[in-house]
Structure formats: structure tokens, C-alpha cells
Scaffold this active site. Sequence first.
Site, PDB file in Angstrom:
ATOM      1  N   LYS A 211     -69.843 -14.317  82.476  1.00 44.91           N
ATOM      2  CA  LYS A 211     -71.078 -15.116  82.432  1.00 44.91           C
ATOM      3  C   LYS A 211     -71.215 -15.985  83.670  1.00 44.91           C
ATOM      4  O   LYS A 211     -72.329 -16.256  84.118  1.00 44.91           O
ATOM      5  CB  LYS A 211     -71.126 -15.973  81.168  1.00 44.91           C
ATOM      6  CG  LYS A 211     -71.487 -15.161  79.941  1.00 44.91           C
ATOM      7  CD  LYS A 211     -72.174 -15.998  78.889  1.00 44.91           C
ATOM      8  CE  LYS A 211     -72.620 -15.143  77.735  1.00 44.91           C
ATOM      9  NZ  LYS A 211     -73.018 -15.895  76.555  1.00 44.91           N
TER      10      LYS A 211
ATOM     11  N   LYS B 296     -71.128  -2.784  76.839  1.00 41.71           N
ATOM     12  CA  LYS B 296     -71.560  -3.133  75.478  1.00 41.71           C
ATOM     13  C   LYS B 296     -73.080  -3.318  75.414  1.00 41.71           C
ATOM     14  O   LYS B 296     -73.689  -3.795  76.377  1.00 41.71           O
ATOM     15  CB  LYS B 296     -70.781  -4.389  75.075  1.00 41.71           C
ATOM     16  CG  LYS B 296     -71.545  -5.462  74.411  1.00 41.71           C
ATOM     17  CD  LYS B 296     -70.728  -6.694  74.154  1.00 41.71           C
ATOM     18  CE  LYS B 296     -71.585  -7.898  74.570  1.00 41.71           C
ATOM     19  NZ  LYS B 296     -71.253  -9.167  74.022  1.00 41.71           N
TER      20      LYS B 296
ATOM     21  N   LYS C  17     -78.188  -8.104  74.238  1.00 39.51           N
ATOM     22  CA  LYS C  17     -79.586  -8.546  74.231  1.00 39.51           C
ATOM     23  C   LYS C  17     -80.008  -9.103  75.583  1.00 39.51           C
ATOM     24  O   LYS C  17     -81.191  -9.248  75.855  1.00 39.51           O
ATOM     25  CB  LYS C  17     -79.818  -9.551  73.097  1.00 39.51           C
ATOM     26  CG  LYS C  17     -78.831 -10.685  73.011  1.00 39.51           C
ATOM     27  CD  LYS C  17     -78.857 -11.378  71.640  1.00 39.51           C
ATOM     28  CE  LYS C  17     -77.642 -12.288  71.488  1.00 39.51           C
ATOM     29  NZ  LYS C  17     -77.316 -12.680  70.160  1.00 39.51           N
TER      30      LYS C  17
HETATM   31  P1  TYM Z   1     -73.198 -13.077  69.734  1.00 35.47           P
HETATM   32  O1  TYM Z   1     -74.384 -13.915  69.389  1.00 35.47           O
HETATM   33  O2  TYM Z   1     -73.124 -12.529  71.119  1.00 35.47           O
HETATM   34  O3  TYM Z   1     -73.087 -11.870  68.736  1.00 35.47           O
HETATM   35  C1  TYM Z   1     -73.086 -12.044  67.313  1.00 35.47           C
HETATM   36  C2  TYM Z   1     -72.150 -11.030  66.690  1.00 35.47           C
HETATM   37  O4  TYM Z   1     -72.536  -9.703  67.063  1.00 35.47           O
HETATM   38  C3  TYM Z   1     -71.426  -8.997  67.615  1.00 35.47           C
HETATM   39  N1  TYM Z   1     -71.907  -8.091  68.663  1.00 35.47           N
HETATM   40  C4  TYM Z   1     -71.625  -6.778  68.722  1.00 35.47           C
HETATM   41  N2  TYM Z   1     -70.892  -5.981  67.913  1.00 35.47           N
HETATM   42  C5  TYM Z   1     -70.805  -4.678  68.240  1.00 35.47           C
HETATM   43  N3  TYM Z   1     -71.407  -4.125  69.333  1.00 35.47           N
HETATM   44  C6  TYM Z   1     -72.136  -4.888  70.173  1.00 35.47           C
HETATM   45  N4  TYM Z   1     -72.731  -4.332  71.215  1.00 35.47           N
HETATM   46  C7  TYM Z   1     -72.271  -6.284  69.887  1.00 35.47           C
HETATM   47  N5  TYM Z   1     -72.920  -7.307  70.482  1.00 35.47           N
HETATM   48  C8  TYM Z   1     -72.676  -8.402  69.732  1.00 35.47           C
HETATM   49  C9  TYM Z   1     -70.537 -10.098  68.198  1.00 35.47           C
HETATM   50  O5  TYM Z   1     -69.204  -9.650  68.308  1.00 35.47           O
HETATM   51  C10 TYM Z   1     -70.702 -11.186  67.185  1.00 35.47           C
HETATM   52  O6  TYM Z   1     -69.839 -10.996  66.100  1.00 35.47           O
HETATM   53  N6  TYM Z   1     -69.721 -16.548  70.436  1.00 35.47           N
HETATM   54  C11 TYM Z   1     -70.405 -15.785  69.436  1.00 35.47           C
HETATM   55  C12 TYM Z   1     -71.150 -16.616  68.428  1.00 35.47           C
HETATM   56  C13 TYM Z   1     -70.295 -17.619  67.724  1.00 35.47           C
HETATM   57  C14 TYM Z   1     -69.299 -17.327  66.744  1.00 35.47           C
HETATM   58  C15 TYM Z   1     -68.799 -18.589  66.332  1.00 35.47           C
HETATM   59  C16 TYM Z   1     -68.822 -16.140  66.194  1.00 35.47           C
HETATM   60  C17 TYM Z   1     -70.367 -18.964  67.866  1.00 35.47           C
HETATM   61  N7  TYM Z   1     -69.464 -19.549  67.034  1.00 35.47           N
HETATM   62  C18 TYM Z   1     -67.787 -18.694  65.353  1.00 35.47           C
HETATM   63  C19 TYM Z   1     -67.824 -16.240  65.213  1.00 35.47           C
HETATM   64  C20 TYM Z   1     -67.317 -17.494  64.821  1.00 35.47           C
HETATM   65  C21 TYM Z   1     -71.418 -14.893  70.133  1.00 35.47           C
HETATM   66  O7  TYM Z   1     -71.860 -15.167  71.218  1.00 35.47           O
HETATM   67  O8  TYM Z   1     -71.858 -13.855  69.389  1.00 35.47           O
END
Ligand code: TYM
Length: 333
Positions: free
Chosen positions: A117, A199, A202
Amino acid sequence: MENTERKKKILSCVQASCTPTLGNYLGAFKNWKNMSEDYDCCYAVADLHAITVRQDPKQFKKQILEMYAILLSIGLDPEQSIVFIQSHVPQHSQLAWLLNCYTQFGEMSRMTQFKDKSKAHADNVNVGLFTYPVLMAADILLYQADFVPVGADQKQHLEIARDIASRFNGIYGNVFTLPEPFIGKEGARVMSLQEPTKKMSKSDPNVKGFISMLDKPETIMKKMRSAVTDSEACVRYADGKDGINNLMSIYSCCTGLSYEQIEKDFAGKGYGDFKTAVGEAVVEELRPVQEKFDEYMKDPKYLMECAQKGAEIARRISQRTLDKVMKKIGFIL
Ligand code: TYM
């Protein structure tokens, strides 16, 4: 006999940035819904995490509410699970500060997401981006979560949350439950349709690379048809066939069919037929979610009521952990 065994606890969050993708849905949300029956679950829209990149205030507000509506649309029941917005629960920021003081600079520097990032947003490498995983650890540890259902990309962040928790427990005794990642077998890493070694994300500038959960059926079919494959023209799961492997994994998640069955069903057929079938399966999978989303968005008052109720319970639970932590450190409460 009364069942006195406590249910295991689950927490997970999604960032409030843009509309979530099929990757978020298959990698995380589907498991969230499935687990909500058997566990005590907390799910949040992580809006505090989203400001590590600059957000337009008006758009941001809209995104937060839409993300909350999506969580209800995937089938989370706000009466059964605690569904809230992270910034409504100030305990998250408070614990994050405390945990910052138990986290090493070197540990944070090694986080791959930080490295990626800070390259992508070289003009705004802020300290929030650097300590992002500590806020995430606070999200999890406040609720004493046993499992955290996430996609494979979050594994490193989960490991650091465990490291921080064990360090704290090592100094002060058993304060935090050590959380374990729950990463599904299928859908844990949905890849870009255009660059299937990356991956699905969005924030991909190439919109053909990802399917948004709110994409219209025609858009989904169009994106699927332009998905990158290979020249073998044989639907089979194998090394080096990243594009087809990805489509097979998506198809398997949406239909429940095994790879062997998919290979059998598409034996002798071309990629065109397969891409159409995958597109149709995705459309059918997302259709009920999109219909519910449209309904919920007509009633923002209801959404805010649910979010406020969720936050109230979340504040109560998280304050217990925060008090314990502060007492252990020596603060006067
Ligand atoms: P975020 O918002 O990027 O994504 C949310 C969830 O979706 C999963 N994910 C995917 N799984 C499979 N293939 C993909 N291409 C893909 N893109 C996203 C992510 O693994 C995630 O589970 N940091 C986290 C948000 C967060 C969080 C937390 C998660 C904040 N606090 C506490 C768990 C526990 C994030 O940016 O996810």
C-alpha cells in the site's frame, strides 16, 4: 442436561472502501453467514481502517451505510449477531493506542500489505497505514474472539494479532484469547479476472479484473467472458492454468460442485461455454443479495437503528476487556 459450554466467539470486519467484490463475498462473507448459526458473532464495517487512504467525506458516508446494508443483505441477522460500525465503538481506537505500545516498529515494517500500500499510495504513507494491523488486533482482541473468518490475504495480520496478544499475556497473565484465523478451503483467494496471479481487489484500476457484488447481470457476464484463460481449451485444474483454476474455484464455491465433477461436466466443451456457466452461477449467487440490498437501502433509518443497537452491545462487551487491560497496565479507573 443443560448445555453450559460456552459458544466460541467470532469476529471479523470489512473495510468501508468501495463496493465489495466477489472475492470479499466468497472469501469472507459466505463463511460469516454460515458461522453465524453456531457461534457468537461480531461483524463490523471497519470505517476507521478505511481512512488510511484519503476518502471523499460525502462518498465515504454513503459507502459506510452501503457496506452495513450489504452485511444485512448477505443474511446476517442483527438480532442474532452483533453487526456494527467500528467508529461507533471508541474502545477500538483506545485499545489500539495501548497495543501500539506493545508492538515493535520492526514487526510493522515487515507487513506485506504495508509495503504494497505504501507503494500504491506513495504520496500519502501515513502513520495510520503503518499501524493498521494494530487497530485490527484491537478489533479482534476486544471481543476475545476464538476465530476470525478471513480470506488468505489477512493471514499475516492475524499472526501479528496473536503475537501482540501473547506478548501482553506474557507480561500480565491471561488477558486476551489467542485468535485463530478461519480460512475457508474454497474461495480463500479469488484472483483477478484479468491478471489471475493477483488477488481480486476492489481497488484494481482495471474494472474488468473484479466483479463487484452489486454489478448487474449483464456486466457480470461481460466481465466473465473477457476473463483471461490459456490456449489449452480444456477445463481442468492444473499448475500454470491460473485463469481456469480461478474460474473453477469461483464456480465450485457458487455451485458446490467438486473440481472432478466440473472437469467431467465440461469435458469436450470450450472455454466459452464454461465462462458462460461461471457467469450464470455468479449472477444467481448474487441475485438474492442484490435484491435484499435494494430493499434495505430504501430504509436507511432502519439500517441506522440496527447499527446503533449493535454498537451499544459492542461497546458493553469491549469495555470489559478495555477495563481489564487498563487495570493490568496500572491505570487508575
Ligand atoms: P478487506 O476489507 O480488504 O476484505 C474483507 C474480507 O474479504 C477478504 N477478501 C478476499 N478473500 C478472498 N479473495 C479475495 N480476492 C479477497 N479480497 C478480500 C479479506 O481477506 C477479508 O477477510 N483488514 C481487513 C479488515 C479488518 C479486519 C479486522 C478483518 C479490519 N479489522 C479484524 C478481520 C478482523 C481488510 O482490509 O479486509
